[in-house]
Design a protein around this motif. Structure first.
Motif, mmCIF file in Angstrom:
data_model
loop_
_atom_site.group_PDB
_atom_site.id
_atom_site.type_symbol
_atom_site.label_atom_id
_atom_site.label_comp_id
_atom_site.label_asym_id
_atom_site.label_seq_id
_atom_site.Cartn_x
_atom_site.Cartn_y
_atom_site.Cartn_z
ATOM 1 N N ILE A 52 1.045 -0.983 0.293
ATOM 2 C CA ILE A 52 -0.083 0.101 -0.138
ATOM 3 C C ILE A 52 0.711 0.950 0.245
ATOM 4 O O ILE A 52 0.962 2.388 -1.071
ATOM 5 C CB ILE A 52 -0.983 -0.417 0.944
ATOM 6 C CG1 ILE A 52 -1.923 -0.911 1.055
ATOM 7 C CG2 ILE A 52 -1.790 1.447 1.543
ATOM 8 C CD1 ILE A 52 -2.659 -0.761 2.645
ATOM 9 N N LEU A 53 1.393 0.771 0.733
ATOM 10 C CA LEU A 53 2.768 2.382 0.731
ATOM 11 C C LEU A 53 3.607 2.493 -0.861
ATOM 12 O O LEU A 53 3.461 3.770 -1.150
ATOM 13 C CB LEU A 53 3.861 2.214 2.040
ATOM 14 C CG LEU A 53 3.335 2.293 3.511
ATOM 15 C CD1 LEU A 53 4.393 2.120 4.264
ATOM 16 C CD2 LEU A 53 2.454 3.879 3.532
ATOM 17 N N GLN A 54 4.641 1.391 -1.006
ATOM 18 C CA GLN A 54 5.142 1.426 -2.300
ATOM 19 C C GLN A 54 3.907 2.145 -3.038
ATOM 20 O O GLN A 54 3.954 2.653 -4.311
ATOM 21 C CB GLN A 54 5.233 0.052 -2.780
ATOM 22 C CG GLN A 54 6.595 0.334 -1.835
ATOM 23 C CD GLN A 54 7.025 -1.878 -2.206
ATOM 24 O OE1 GLN A 54 6.254 -1.940 -2.989
ATOM 25 N NE2 GLN A 54 7.793 -1.645 -1.484
ATOM 26 N N GLN A 55 2.657 1.809 -3.686
ATOM 27 C CA GLN A 55 0.935 1.828 -4.603
ATOM 28 C C GLN A 55 1.309 3.423 -4.471
ATOM 29 O O GLN A 55 0.806 4.497 -5.408
ATOM 30 C CB GLN A 55 0.316 1.495 -4.157
ATOM 31 C CG GLN A 55 -1.021 1.610 -4.921
ATOM 32 C CD GLN A 55 -2.644 1.230 -4.507
ATOM 33 O OE1 GLN A 55 -2.018 0.457 -3.750
ATOM 34 N NE2 GLN A 55 -3.234 1.495 -6.194
ATOM 35 N N HIS A 56 1.592 4.616 -2.998
ATOM 36 C CA HIS A 56 1.104 5.386 -3.483
ATOM 37 C C HIS A 56 2.524 6.318 -2.879
ATOM 38 O O HIS A 56 2.337 7.607 -2.445
ATOM 39 C CB HIS A 56 0.126 5.898 -2.341
ATOM 40 C CG HIS A 56 -0.631 5.665 -1.922
ATOM 41 N ND1 HIS A 56 -1.328 5.655 -3.009
ATOM 42 C CD2 HIS A 56 -1.642 4.566 -1.513
ATOM 43 C CE1 HIS A 56 -3.207 5.292 -2.546
ATOM 44 N NE2 HIS A 56 -2.660 4.176 -2.859
ATOM 45 N N GLY A 57 3.664 5.596 -3.318
ATOM 46 C CA GLY A 57 5.606 6.020 -3.377
ATOM 47 C C GLY A 57 5.524 6.965 -1.928
ATOM 48 O O GLY A 57 6.566 7.550 -1.859
ATOM 49 N N MET A 58 5.727 5.749 -0.798
ATOM 50 C CA MET A 58 5.503 6.709 0.522
ATOM 51 C C MET A 58 6.342 5.331 1.127
ATOM 52 O O MET A 58 6.601 4.128 1.291
ATOM 53 C CB MET A 58 4.451 6.055 1.829
ATOM 54 C CG MET A 58 3.403 7.813 0.930
ATOM 55 S SD MET A 58 1.908 7.671 2.223
ATOM 56 C CE MET A 58 2.477 9.132 3.421
ATOM 57 N N SER A 59 6.761 5.956 1.799
ATOM 58 C CA SER A 59 8.125 5.099 2.834
ATOM 59 C C SER A 59 6.934 4.659 4.270
ATOM 60 O O SER A 59 6.353 5.835 4.416
ATOM 61 C CB SER A 59 9.215 4.713 3.418
ATOM 62 O OG SER A 59 9.321 7.141 3.503
ATOM 63 N N ALA A 60 7.622 3.983 4.950
ATOM 64 C CA ALA A 60 7.449 4.139 6.583
ATOM 65 C C ALA A 60 7.294 5.329 7.307
ATOM 66 O O ALA A 60 6.419 6.066 8.032
ATOM 67 C CB ALA A 60 7.535 2.541 6.990
ATOM 68 N N GLU A 61 8.619 5.803 7.047
ATOM 69 C CA GLU A 61 8.655 7.171 7.731
ATOM 70 C C GLU A 61 8.178 8.602 6.941
ATOM 71 O O GLU A 61 7.281 9.025 7.812
ATOM 72 C CB GLU A 61 10.369 7.721 7.439
ATOM 73 C CG GLU A 61 10.956 9.012 8.107
ATOM 74 C CD GLU A 61 12.061 9.543 8.265
ATOM 75 O OE1 GLU A 61 12.806 10.245 8.650
ATOM 76 O OE2 GLU A 61 12.649 8.345 7.975
#
Length: 87
Positions: A19-28
């Motif tokens: 989900i994070l990768q799909q939205h171009g986000m890292s955990a941070e």
């Protein structure tokens, strides 16, 4: 829980990573975004006394939260319940 611990726990959640990768986000990015949301919402709900050290809120974020109060409060409630569950 510290931000570092929260970020590490978020990184350790394999089901969240796609989900994070799909939205171009890292955990941070995700944790810091939620933290900024919570802090902004808290300052809207209970504005602190203005001092020279009071941070300026992003006007667009304030407008977004104020225009979606019910959703913002539901998100805060859900995050509070989850936090209680994790402790």
């Amino acid at each position: 829980m510290t931000l570092v611990t929260t970020i590490r726990r978020t990184q350790a959640m394999p089901q969240l990573q796609p989900i994070l990768q799909q939205h171009g986000m890292s955990a941070e990015d995700f944790v810091m975004s939620l933290t900024a949301f919570e802090m902004t919402n808290a300052m809207i709900q209970a504005p602190p006394r203005k001092t020279k050290d009071t941070p300026q809120l992003d006007k667009d974020n304030v407008r977004l939260i104020e225009s979606h109060q019910a959703l913002a409060q539901a998100l805060v409630h859900d995050m509070d319940v989850e936090t209680e569950h994790l402790q």
